[in-house]
Enzyme design. Sequence first.
Site, PDB file in Angstrom:
ATOM      1  N   ASP A 246      -1.674  39.774  -9.107  1.00 32.65           N
ATOM      2  CA  ASP A 246      -3.151  40.039  -9.367  1.00 32.65           C
ATOM      3  C   ASP A 246      -4.092  39.036  -8.690  1.00 32.65           C
ATOM      4  OD1 ASP A 246      -2.090  42.255 -10.717  1.00 32.65           O
ATOM      5  OD2 ASP A 246      -2.516  41.352 -12.629  1.00 32.65           O
ATOM      6  N   ASP A 259      -2.335  36.501 -14.269  1.00 34.89           N
ATOM      7  CA  ASP A 259      -2.051  38.097 -14.489  1.00 34.89           C
ATOM      8  C   ASP A 259      -2.905  38.532 -15.474  1.00 34.89           C
ATOM      9  OD1 ASP A 259      -0.342  40.239 -13.924  1.00 34.89           O
ATOM     10  OD2 ASP A 259       1.195  39.521 -15.268  1.00 34.89           O
ATOM     11  N   LYS A 261      -4.032  41.148 -18.205  1.00 38.01           N
ATOM     12  CA  LYS A 261      -3.287  42.346 -19.128  1.00 38.01           C
ATOM     13  C   LYS A 261      -4.543  43.081 -19.915  1.00 38.01           C
ATOM     14  CE  LYS A 261       0.806  41.816 -17.403  1.00 38.01           C
ATOM     15  NZ  LYS A 261       1.316  42.934 -16.511  1.00 38.01           N
TER      16      LYS A 261
END
Length: 341
Positions: A246, A259, A261
């Site tokens: 990412d 990352d 989420k």
Amino acid sequence: LVRMKFLQLLSRKHGKLEMLFQTPFCQKQFPYLSLTTSTCLYSKKKKGNGYEQVDQEKYKNLVYSVTSYKTSAQTPETIFEEDNLLYGPPEKCRPPPRAETKTPRKWVPLINSNKKIPPLNSDSSLPMKIPLQKPKMPSVTRILQQTISPQQAFYLERWKQKMILELGKDGFEEYTKNLFLQGELFHAALESIFLSEERAAKEQREDAAISGYLSSVQHVLEDISDVKALESAVQHETLQYLGLVDCVAKYRGQLCVVDWKTSEKPKPLLKNTFDNPLQVAAYIGAINHDANYDFQVSSCGLIVVAYKNGSPAHPHFMDPGLCSQYWNKWLLRLEEYMDKN
């Protein structure tokens, strides 16, 4: 006690039974006991009295012991004594033996000692964005999905069946499709923010589907700087796996794999993110062993869980110690996948 006195009276003055069993006496004083005692136990033909041969003192003690206790005479002390006598003394609970820490057969370090680490330039141009080619090797996501533990698979399937009961099969498919779409829009909005595309970022903030997620991560974005890569493909040339990272940027001064989420439920602890830490560790190792990247990530990761309702996101920082632990677990999962395939 009334019955005892009556029996004693009978034993001493058995010659006066007729006087005792007159109707007025029996009706007024002993309306029930007099008849049964006289007819069953005593008769004029019986010469001897067996009651005189009984140890009356012992009998009195027995009657007293029975009539004086309304509840059980057992106490915790007597129960423990009885248990010790029957079963022996209790053994102390022994802790279960510790499971041996597994080590992968082929261990590759997280840091690439052959790659030089040049100083990061904060005034670098655009972040790296390598497109993901047609996969010639398995992806990190595929490896984790096919090596999921039976317990996680059970809970995942139970959640799926529950959602199908509530939404129907078509409704569940639509629900999952919307989740993936929201995730893509959220990542695109973050990319626009990091690339300083103000117009695109403003339009995406106004999108009702992701506005809550963007509001959720505002306090985290303030601590992120020097973005080095965005939605960029990485591959581990030695272990032969790939993935799409990412973001690679500094978080509070330390270079991390970030990352992003999304979640509808709060995940305040790192363990609530399931296999996401393994995914981050796998990306760190891949970047460090990928020749396309002229830098290394010094074993730091960040998982940011954003919420649809706009509540503050939970940033989970992974220091080098945690990254090393999850790197070892990732290697074991990779081996398991290779053995299956």
